[in-house]
Design a protein around this motif. Structure first.
Motif, short mmCIF file in Angstrom:
data_model
loop_
_atom_site.label_atom_id
_atom_site.label_comp_id
_atom_site.label_asym_id
_atom_site.label_seq_id
_atom_site.Cartn_x
_atom_site.Cartn_y
_atom_site.Cartn_z
N ARG A 289 0.83 -1.20 0.00
CA ARG A 289 0.00 0.00 0.00
C ARG A 289 0.86 1.25 0.00
O ARG A 289 1.89 1.30 0.66
CB ARG A 289 -0.89 0.04 1.25
N GLY A 290 0.41 2.26 -0.74
CA GLY A 290 1.12 3.53 -0.74
C GLY A 290 0.48 4.52 -1.69
O GLY A 290 -0.38 4.16 -2.49
N ARG A 291 0.92 5.77 -1.58
CA ARG A 291 0.44 6.82 -2.47
C ARG A 291 0.91 6.56 -3.89
O ARG A 291 1.75 5.68 -4.13
CB ARG A 291 0.98 8.18 -2.03
N SER A 292 0.45 7.37 -4.79
CA SER A 292 0.89 7.31 -6.18
C SER A 292 2.38 7.65 -6.26
O SER A 292 2.89 8.48 -5.52
CB SER A 292 0.08 8.34 -6.97
N SER A 293 3.08 6.96 -7.14
CA SER A 293 4.48 7.25 -7.47
C SER A 293 5.47 7.04 -6.33
O SER A 293 6.47 7.75 -6.25
CB SER A 293 4.61 8.67 -8.02
N ARG B 30 -1.46 -3.53 -10.65
CA ARG B 30 -2.42 -2.53 -11.10
C ARG B 30 -3.43 -2.29 -9.98
O ARG B 30 -4.50 -2.87 -9.96
CB ARG B 30 -3.12 -3.02 -12.36
N GLY B 31 -3.06 -1.43 -9.03
CA GLY B 31 -3.84 -1.29 -7.82
C GLY B 31 -4.55 0.03 -7.64
O GLY B 31 -4.81 0.44 -6.51
N ASP B 32 -4.89 0.70 -8.73
CA ASP B 32 -5.51 2.02 -8.62
C ASP B 32 -7.03 2.00 -8.66
O ASP B 32 -7.68 2.77 -7.97
CB ASP B 32 -5.02 2.93 -9.75
N VAL B 33 -7.60 1.13 -9.49
CA VAL B 33 -9.04 1.13 -9.74
C VAL B 33 -9.67 -0.10 -9.07
O VAL B 33 -9.28 -1.23 -9.36
CB VAL B 33 -9.33 1.11 -11.26
N ALA C 107 -1.64 -1.58 -4.11
CA ALA C 107 -2.93 -0.95 -3.84
C ALA C 107 -2.70 0.44 -3.28
O ALA C 107 -1.99 0.60 -2.29
CB ALA C 107 -3.74 -1.79 -2.86
N ARG C 108 -3.28 1.41 -3.93
CA ARG C 108 -3.18 2.78 -3.42
C ARG C 108 -3.85 2.89 -2.06
O ARG C 108 -4.81 2.22 -1.76
CB ARG C 108 -3.86 3.74 -4.39
N THR C 109 -3.32 3.79 -1.27
CA THR C 109 -3.92 4.03 0.04
C THR C 109 -5.16 4.91 -0.08
O THR C 109 -5.99 4.92 0.80
CB THR C 109 -2.91 4.70 0.99
N LYS C 110 -5.24 5.64 -1.19
CA LYS C 110 -6.37 6.56 -1.38
C LYS C 110 -7.41 5.88 -2.27
O LYS C 110 -7.07 5.19 -3.22
CB LYS C 110 -5.85 7.82 -2.06
#
Length: 142
Positions: free
Chosen positions: A9-13, A63-66, A89-92
């Motif tokens: 888990r983490g923010r973008s980039s 691919r953890g954004d959507v 997986a994004r945290t947001k």
């Protein structure tokens, strides 16, 4: 052995995709690990892979954004009988609900990936990849 879903888990980039790509390379460097499937998913580093670790299927995707995409890829790896699944997986956003789905029969383990802060990005990503590899082997050994 308990089924495990390990979510980086983490923010973008912050290097989640890069770390998971390095995890795949780290795993297949072991002679006892056999690549079963590798599929590029659009962009340069996005992929879905399955490896066999001493007969146990391990799935990886980054691919953890959507949420809908995460759900689809998780479902594919469950159908493939992966004992351990590692994903980015994004945290947001709404991805958290997909990871914590009550119907999933996997123990969720969340690992935080933060920005580099003093380390080079390459060192940070390699460290994350090796830590994830250790978690995969531990899950299969349990």
């Amino acid at each position: 052995m308990k089924k495990q879903l390990i979510a980086l888990r983490g923010r973008s980039s912050v290097g989640k995709s890069s770390a998971l790509h390095l995890l795949y390379k780290c795993l297949i460097a072991n002679p006892s690990v056999k690549p079963v499937h590798f599929e590029a998913l659009g962009r340069k580093l996005d992929f879905l892979a399955i490896v066999s670790v001493e007969g146990h299927a391990v799935g990886i995707f980054n691919r953890g954004d959507v949420p809908a995409t995460v759900q689809e890829l998780l479902d594919r790896l469950v159908v493939e009988k992966c004992q351990v699944i590692v994903c980015a997986a994004r945290t947001k956003g709404e991805v958290e609900n997909v990871l914590k789905s009550p119907g999933r029969k996997y123990k969720l383990v969340e690992v935080s990936k933060k920005a580099k802060h003093g380390k080079s990005e390459a060192v940070s990503n390699h460290a994350a990849a090796h830590a994830l590899a250790a978690m995969v082997y531990d899950a299969l050994d349990a």
